[in-house]
Design a protein around this motif. Structure first.
Motif, mmCIF file in Angstrom:
data_model
loop_
_atom_site.group_PDB
_atom_site.id
_atom_site.type_symbol
_atom_site.label_atom_id
_atom_site.label_comp_id
_atom_site.label_asym_id
_atom_site.label_seq_id
_atom_site.Cartn_x
_atom_site.Cartn_y
_atom_site.Cartn_z
ATOM 1 N N ASP A 129 8.165 6.467 -4.004
ATOM 2 C CA ASP A 129 9.525 6.947 -4.233
ATOM 3 C C ASP A 129 10.131 6.450 -5.546
ATOM 4 O O ASP A 129 10.879 7.182 -6.205
ATOM 5 N N TYR A 130 9.848 5.205 -5.895
ATOM 6 C CA TYR A 130 10.462 4.592 -7.078
ATOM 7 C C TYR A 130 9.419 3.772 -7.841
ATOM 8 O O TYR A 130 8.457 3.270 -7.259
ATOM 9 N N ILE A 131 9.654 3.649 -9.137
ATOM 10 C CA ILE A 131 8.855 2.754 -9.974
ATOM 11 C C ILE A 131 9.728 1.543 -10.312
ATOM 12 O O ILE A 131 10.818 1.698 -10.875
ATOM 13 N N PHE A 132 9.260 0.378 -9.956
ATOM 14 C CA PHE A 132 9.970 -0.876 -10.206
ATOM 15 C C PHE A 132 9.256 -1.536 -11.384
ATOM 16 O O PHE A 132 8.218 -2.171 -11.227
ATOM 17 N N LEU A 133 9.821 -1.369 -12.581
ATOM 18 C CA LEU A 133 9.100 -1.745 -13.797
ATOM 19 C C LEU A 133 9.658 -3.030 -14.402
ATOM 20 O O LEU A 133 10.850 -3.096 -14.730
ATOM 21 N N GLU A 134 8.807 -4.010 -14.544
ATOM 22 C CA GLU A 134 9.178 -5.298 -15.143
ATOM 23 C C GLU A 134 8.932 -5.231 -16.651
ATOM 24 O O GLU A 134 7.794 -5.096 -17.094
ATOM 25 N N THR A 191 11.710 2.985 1.911
ATOM 26 C CA THR A 191 11.365 3.259 0.501
ATOM 27 C C THR A 191 10.040 2.590 0.134
ATOM 28 O O THR A 191 9.743 1.484 0.582
ATOM 29 N N THR A 192 9.251 3.274 -0.688
ATOM 30 C CA THR A 192 8.035 2.677 -1.247
ATOM 31 C C THR A 192 8.200 2.541 -2.759
ATOM 32 O O THR A 192 8.468 3.527 -3.457
ATOM 33 N N LEU A 193 8.059 1.313 -3.236
ATOM 34 C CA LEU A 193 8.170 1.025 -4.668
ATOM 35 C C LEU A 193 6.784 0.884 -5.270
ATOM 36 O O LEU A 193 5.895 0.301 -4.647
ATOM 37 N N MET A 194 6.595 1.381 -6.480
ATOM 38 C CA MET A 194 5.362 1.114 -7.197
ATOM 39 C C MET A 194 5.630 0.041 -8.246
ATOM 40 O O MET A 194 6.575 0.163 -9.039
ATOM 41 N N GLY A 229 0.825 -1.198 0.000
ATOM 42 C CA GLY A 229 0.000 0.000 0.000
ATOM 43 C C GLY A 229 0.860 1.250 0.000
ATOM 44 O O GLY A 229 2.074 1.202 -0.220
ATOM 45 N N ASN A 230 0.219 2.386 0.248
ATOM 46 C CA ASN A 230 0.931 3.663 0.259
ATOM 47 C C ASN A 230 0.288 4.576 1.292
ATOM 48 O O ASN A 230 -0.534 4.118 2.098
ATOM 49 N N ASN A 231 0.647 5.841 1.287
ATOM 50 C CA ASN A 231 0.175 6.749 2.343
ATOM 51 C C ASN A 231 -1.324 7.011 2.296
ATOM 52 O O ASN A 231 -1.911 7.433 3.295
ATOM 53 N N VAL A 232 -1.957 6.792 1.143
ATOM 54 C CA VAL A 232 -3.391 7.091 1.026
ATOM 55 C C VAL A 232 -4.231 5.853 0.738
ATOM 56 O O VAL A 232 -5.456 5.931 0.662
ATOM 57 N N GLU A 233 -3.578 4.712 0.565
ATOM 58 C CA GLU A 233 -4.288 3.461 0.293
ATOM 59 C C GLU A 233 -3.689 2.355 1.165
ATOM 60 O O GLU A 233 -2.547 1.926 0.942
ATOM 61 N N SER A 255 3.537 -0.895 -3.677
ATOM 62 C CA SER A 255 2.163 -0.457 -3.930
ATOM 63 C C SER A 255 1.843 -0.618 -5.405
ATOM 64 O O SER A 255 2.704 -0.412 -6.267
ATOM 65 N N GLY A 256 0.611 -0.978 -5.688
ATOM 66 C CA GLY A 256 0.186 -1.119 -7.076
ATOM 67 C C GLY A 256 -0.430 0.142 -7.635
ATOM 68 O O GLY A 256 -0.799 0.200 -8.806
ATOM 69 N N GLY A 257 -0.543 1.172 -6.829
ATOM 70 C CA GLY A 257 -1.201 2.394 -7.262
ATOM 71 C C GLY A 257 -0.614 3.599 -6.565
ATOM 72 O O GLY A 257 0.488 3.522 -6.019
ATOM 73 N N PRO A 258 -1.377 4.669 -6.574
ATOM 74 C CA PRO A 258 -2.724 4.846 -7.107
ATOM 75 C C PRO A 258 -2.806 4.641 -8.628
ATOM 76 O O PRO A 258 -1.817 4.749 -9.333
ATOM 77 N N VAL A 259 -4.029 4.377 -9.077
ATOM 78 C CA VAL A 259 -4.251 4.100 -10.499
ATOM 79 C C VAL A 259 -3.832 5.293 -11.357
ATOM 80 O O VAL A 259 -3.266 5.120 -12.443
ATOM 81 N N ASP A 260 -4.089 6.507 -10.850
ATOM 82 C CA ASP A 260 -3.731 7.701 -11.628
ATOM 83 C C ASP A 260 -2.232 7.748 -11.931
ATOM 84 O O ASP A 260 -1.831 8.214 -13.002
ATOM 85 N N LEU A 261 -1.412 7.272 -11.018
ATOM 86 C CA LEU A 261 0.030 7.256 -11.251
ATOM 87 C C LEU A 261 0.405 6.191 -12.278
ATOM 88 O O LEU A 261 1.346 6.374 -13.048
ATOM 89 N N ARG A 262 -0.340 5.097 -12.310
ATOM 90 C CA ARG A 262 -0.062 4.011 -13.252
ATOM 91 C C ARG A 262 -0.521 4.330 -14.676
ATOM 92 O O ARG A 262 0.014 3.756 -15.631
ATOM 93 N N LEU A 263 -1.504 5.196 -14.827
ATOM 94 C CA LEU A 263 -2.079 5.433 -16.158
ATOM 95 C C LEU A 263 -1.864 6.843 -16.700
ATOM 96 O O LEU A 263 -1.880 7.053 -17.915
#
Length: 551
Positions: free
Chosen positions: A482-487, A438-441, A68-72, A457-465
């Motif tokens: 903080d970071y995007i961990f992209l596969e 650290t929080t990774l998306m 999760g994250n600070n708002v979810e 965290s898997g979101g928020p959706v707005d950050l993903r899209l």
């Protein structure tokens, strides 16, 4: 007379030896997979990360801090037994001990089925029931994946078998043991609420038979009092979340399902879906009921067909305790009605209903045993060794060669539990170079949080899209990403907006704004090469990590 007793004793020893041989063979093969392959598939990263977190912090959390994250944030409102048990093994024995817990559950389950079915019917029926119970494909799946379902199946099956033993022998110790396992079942997984329903059915049956309410209530009072301890769990949820948190059921819709988690940010964008509806991602009606049953229960000739025959037999049975078996099977119908999500995804359907599989197989064996007994009447009793030998050969063939049974399913699970080596290299870099807070998306939240040992965290959706820089920065600030961990192997060149894929357009957006999405780590082929590969229909492997510059 002495010779007949000797033959009977030899038969029991022979069957018990075969049962233990099959059980140990299954558990050893399970254990080899459990110890060799990483914890990466589906929810096993979640359960393992939670067990590790509890072992480290010695705390029963209200909300999950590692996902999760600070708002979810999701609340820890789920039945906790598997996670608390797993954390105990993590604390005492480390990750290896935690992994072996699953093998211990499978061994205990198989041994218990053999012992209790022997007491209820006979050793031969117990041998067949145990073999089917631990080798049907749906159970094999969760005997090597770190989900709650193997433990749930064991607790549910023991709950029913102990109650049947009570009705057969009128021994209060079995009634008390049944209620204890009833509590454990409820505290393991939400479908364990069927224990309450079965109890209500039993009480109603006894009241109708005795035309008296007080006597049945008095008879079952120790059972009901022990079962009442499970209500403490729901009292906790009401105290912390103001809801029972039995999600996706009419019960929780009355109180409000949104009370059990924190959602302080309202997304403006949304995904088109989870993933493509193909294979076991499709619902059971799309893939076909017959195909689903083969997927979940294997060879229908020795599982589902005997089960149907046994249901007819139970309806006419004059054996007192067997009637309660039919009563329990009725709870399955209520599970289907009360859980609207069942049936929408074949893999989930097999998992949600797995708790009933042990009793399904035990019931099926009643019919198989009737057939064997009819054959036995035509054969000299002294030939019991040949009968048992034939059973052993049939069961061994079922385990080894049936395309829907043990070894083939175990082989497919080895592929499921295999994962990109680049992923683990990236996680090693994260553990060595990024702060612990650290929080990774990432879209693969559970496998990232467990293997990288950082909050994911898997979101928020707005950050993903979103492909707007100002929106991305604002959402990242609010959520604390903080970071995007992209596969790279999860990029979708068709941009279908699935939650389990990264749209290629969005990845190109990240690449075009290095001042906001600063590359800090990459392995595999370069992202530019990867995007070219994808446009021509070729997959690519590797991880790229971006730091989000929020200033």
């Amino acid at each position: 007379m002495e010779k007949e007793i000797e033959i009977e004793l030899n038969e029991k020893f022979f069957i018990t030896f075969i049962a233990l041989t099959i059980l140990l063979a299954v558990v050893i093969n399970d254990t080899l997979v459990i110890l060799k392959y990483p914890i990466v598939f589906g929810d096993e990263g979640f359960h393992s990360a939670l067990a590790r977190w509890i072992a480290r912090n010695l705390e029963y959390p209200v909300y999950y801090d590692f996902i999760g994250n600070n708002v979810e944030k999701n609340g820890f409102y789920r039945p906790p037994l598997w996670n608390l048990l797993g954390s105990s093994f993590f604390y005492l024995f480390g990750e290896t001990g935690y992994r072996l817990l699953l093998s211990l559950v499978v061994f205990t389950y198989g041994l218990g089925v053999f012992v209790f079915v022997s007491k209820l019917w006979n050793e031969r029926a117990a041998l067949i029931a145990m073999t089917l119970a631990i080798t049907i494909p749906s159970f094999v799946t969760y005997s090597v994946l770190f989900y709650v379902d193997a433990l749930f199946t064991m607790n549910m099956t023991f709950f029913v078998l102990f109650y049947l033993l009570y009705e057969k022998e009128s021994n209060k110790k079995y009634l008390i043991l049944s209620s204890i396992f009833g509590v454990l079942t409820i505290l393991t997984k939400t479908p364990g609420l069927a224990v309450y329903l079965f109890t209500a059915f039993v009480l109603l049956k006894k009241v109708i038979e005795k035309k008296n309410f007080i006597k049945p209530l008095k008879e079952l009072s120790p059972y009901i009092l022990i079962l009442a301890f499970s209500l403490v769990f729901f009292a906790r949820n009401f105290y912390l979340y103001h809801s029972a948190c039995i999600l996706h059921t009419p019960i929780d819709k009355f109180f409000g399902e949104n009370l059990c988690s924190i959602h302080e940010y309202k997304n403006k964008l949304k995904f088109a879906g989870r993933t493509e509806k193909i294979g076991t991602e499709a619902d059971i009606y799309t893939i076909g009921l017959f195909n689903y049953l083969k997927f979940a229960y294997g060879n229908l000739l020795i599982t589902i067909l005997p089960l149907l025959g046994a249901l007819v037999y139970l309806k006419e049975s004059n054996v007192h305790f067997e009637k309660y078996l039919l009563l329990f099977l009725v709870t399955f119908v209520f599970l289907w009605i009360m859980s609207p999500g069942i049936g929408y995804r074949a893999e989930d359907t097999a998992r949600y209903t797995l708790g009933w599989s042990g009793i399904f197989m035990i019931t099926a064996v009643m019919w198989i045993e009737k057939i064997i007994s009819a054959i036995e009447e035509r054969i000299n009793k002294k030939n019991y060794v040949y009968i048992v030998f034939v059973i052993f050969v049939v069961l061994s063939s079922f385990i080894a060669f049936n395309p829907y049974a043990f070894f083939p399913r175990l082989g497919s699970l080895k592929l499921v539990k295999s994962y990109s080596q680049r992923f683990f290299e990236a996680c090693d870099w994260v553990k060595n170079n990024l702060p612990e807070n650290t929080t990774l998306m990432s879209l693969w939240v559970y496998r990232v949080t467990y293997n990288c040992d950082r909050r994911a965290s898997g979101g928020p959706v707005d950050l993903r899209l979103s492909t707007d820089v100002n929106t991305s920065i604002a959402v990242a600030k609010i959520a604390g990403i903080d970071y995007i961990f992209l596969e790279k192997f999860s990029i979708d060149p068709e941009n279908k907006h699935y939650s389990e894929k990264y749209d290629l357009d969005w990845v190109e957006y990240l690449e075009s704004h290095p001042e906001v999405f600063k590359p800090v780590y990459e392995n595999g082929i370069s992202m530019s090469e990867c995007m070219n590969y994808l446009k021509y229909g070729y997959p690519c492997d590797g991880i790229k990590i971006y730091q989000i510059i929020k200033e």
